[in-house]
Enzyme design. Structure first.
Site, PDB file in Angstrom:
ATOM      1  N   ASN A   1       0.839  -1.189   0.000  1.00  0.00           N
ATOM      2  CA  ASN A   1       0.000   0.000   0.000  1.00  0.00           C
ATOM      3  C   ASN A   1       0.879   1.245   0.000  1.00  0.00           C
ATOM      4  O   ASN A   1       1.623   1.484   0.953  1.00  0.00           O
ATOM      5  CB  ASN A   1      -0.910   0.010   1.232  1.00  0.00           C
ATOM      6  CG  ASN A   1      -1.677   1.316   1.375  1.00  0.00           C
ATOM      7  OD1 ASN A   1      -2.691   1.544   0.721  1.00  0.00           O
ATOM      8  ND2 ASN A   1      -1.185   2.213   2.232  1.00  0.00           N
ATOM      9  N   GLU A   2       0.845   1.999  -1.094  1.00  0.00           N
ATOM     10  CA  GLU A   2       1.449   3.325  -1.209  1.00  0.00           C
ATOM     11  C   GLU A   2       2.974   3.361  -1.084  1.00  0.00           C
ATOM     12  O   GLU A   2       3.545   4.433  -0.866  1.00  0.00           O
ATOM     13  CB  GLU A   2       0.823   4.297  -0.198  1.00  0.00           C
ATOM     14  CG  GLU A   2      -0.661   4.538  -0.441  1.00  0.00           C
ATOM     15  CD  GLU A   2      -1.277   5.530   0.534  1.00  0.00           C
ATOM     16  OE1 GLU A   2      -0.565   6.027   1.433  1.00  0.00           O
ATOM     17  OE2 GLU A   2      -2.484   5.804   0.405  1.00  0.00           O
ATOM     18  N   CYS A   3       3.637   2.221  -1.245  1.00  0.00           N
ATOM     19  CA  CYS A   3       5.103   2.248  -1.189  1.00  0.00           C
ATOM     20  C   CYS A   3       5.703   2.821  -2.472  1.00  0.00           C
ATOM     21  O   CYS A   3       6.718   3.522  -2.417  1.00  0.00           O
ATOM     22  CB  CYS A   3       5.657   0.855  -0.903  1.00  0.00           C
ATOM     23  SG  CYS A   3       5.248   0.248   0.758  1.00  0.00           S
TER      24      CYS A   3
END
Length: 308
Positions: free
Chosen positions: A194-196
């Site tokens: 998630n969102e890396c």
């Protein structure tokens, strides 16, 4: 129902042996609102010299799933959609987070929470990267009720170590998770994190997210070996290096639509170029009855200069 199958044949090749089971005119699995979530119950028996030596039971659904997506969009040219059994699905859903701060108590709250999911017409839940991997009962419910699942691996909002030690640790974890969950027809996509991608590609560093060994090498290798037929995204939202260097990192077709948290039909939300909002940030007020359970009555109001 009236759809069944059976087959009996020799198993050759030991542990690496395979048996292909033809199922004529199968009843396929559909998401909620598109048809029945048909589930087959199967029993597999292994005989040696005519004697039953092992038996396993399993439930499964039959369906195809395809993710049709592009790296970028201008709001008119681009795509992000799921096709199940070659039918485009309108995904109506929510992000799913743990139900209790003490995760050992999550399972006892599944029934009530999942009943609410079905009640509002939801047909997809995103188990995001800051989540825990839910118990089997969660996925069994989604299987039997036609709730599709977007499953992130357990990484979120950070730049993770790229060392050999960490890569091996993630590989061991991913193998166990994939082997445990791959039988569920409800899971329609794996996402690396998630969102890396978003975290590492942010200015001023603007590093290339495609250099992330965890989501570009380790997880694809695990999925290639243990679940090669299900769609995979390296990150949510996924950002290619090309979208970063061309200044299109905010023009991905799948986005986390946060922002001002103003009126939900405000300009920020209605003008988003995203085809698929896998997160939407919006403020919600807790119930006063919930607040009364943990804040003393004399501290409920006013909120100004309140030492509690």
């Amino acid at each position: 129902g009236d759809s069944s199958f059976s087959v009996r044949m020799p198993l050759v090749g030991g542990k690496a042996g395979k048996i292909l089971l033809p199922i004529k005119n199968p009843k396929v699995w559909w998401p909620y609102g598109y048809g029945e979530a048909n589930i087959y119950d199967a029993v597999v028996r292994l005989y040696s010299c005519g004697e039953l030596i092992h038996e396993e039971s399993a439930s499964f659904g039959l369906r195809t799933v395809r993710l049709d997506r592009t790296d970028a969009t201008d709001g008119h040219n681009g795509q992000f959609r799921f096709l199940i059994n070659d039918v485009e699905i309108m995904c109506k859903g929510s992000n799913w987070v743990p139900l209790d701060a003490f995760h050992c108590r999550d399972a006892r709250r599944y029934a009530e929470a999942l009943a609410l999911v079905k009640d509002i017409g939801c047909n997809i839940l995103r188990c995001w990267g800051g989540n825990v991997y839910e118990d089997d009962i969660f996925y069994d419910f989604c299987d039997s009720h036609g709730i599709t699942v977007w499953q992130d691996f357990g990484m979120a909002c950070a730049s993770y170590p790229q060392s050999e030690y960490f890569c091996n640790a993630l590989r061991r974890e991913a193998v166990k998770i994939v082997r445990r969950l791959r039988q569920h027809p409800s899971i329609i996509v794996w996402a690396g994190d998630n969102e890396c991608d978003e975290s590492v590609s942010n200015p001023p560093t603007s590093r290339n997210p495609d250099h992330n060994l965890l989501t570009r090498k380790v997880l694809p290798e695990v999925l290639y070996s243990y679940d090669p037929m299900r769609p995979y995204m390296p990150s949510s939202p996924h950002m290619s290096w090309q979208s970063v260097i061309t200044g299109q990192r905010r023009n991905t077709p799948e986005q986390h639509v946060w922002g001002p948290r103003d009126y939900y039909k405000g300009e920020f939300y209605t003008t988003s170029p995203a085809y698929f909002a896998s997160e939407t940030g919006y403020h919600g007020c807790p119930s006063p009855e919930s607040i009364k359970k943990f804040i003393p009555e004399d501290k409920l109001w006013p909120w100004q200069d309140n030492d509690d």
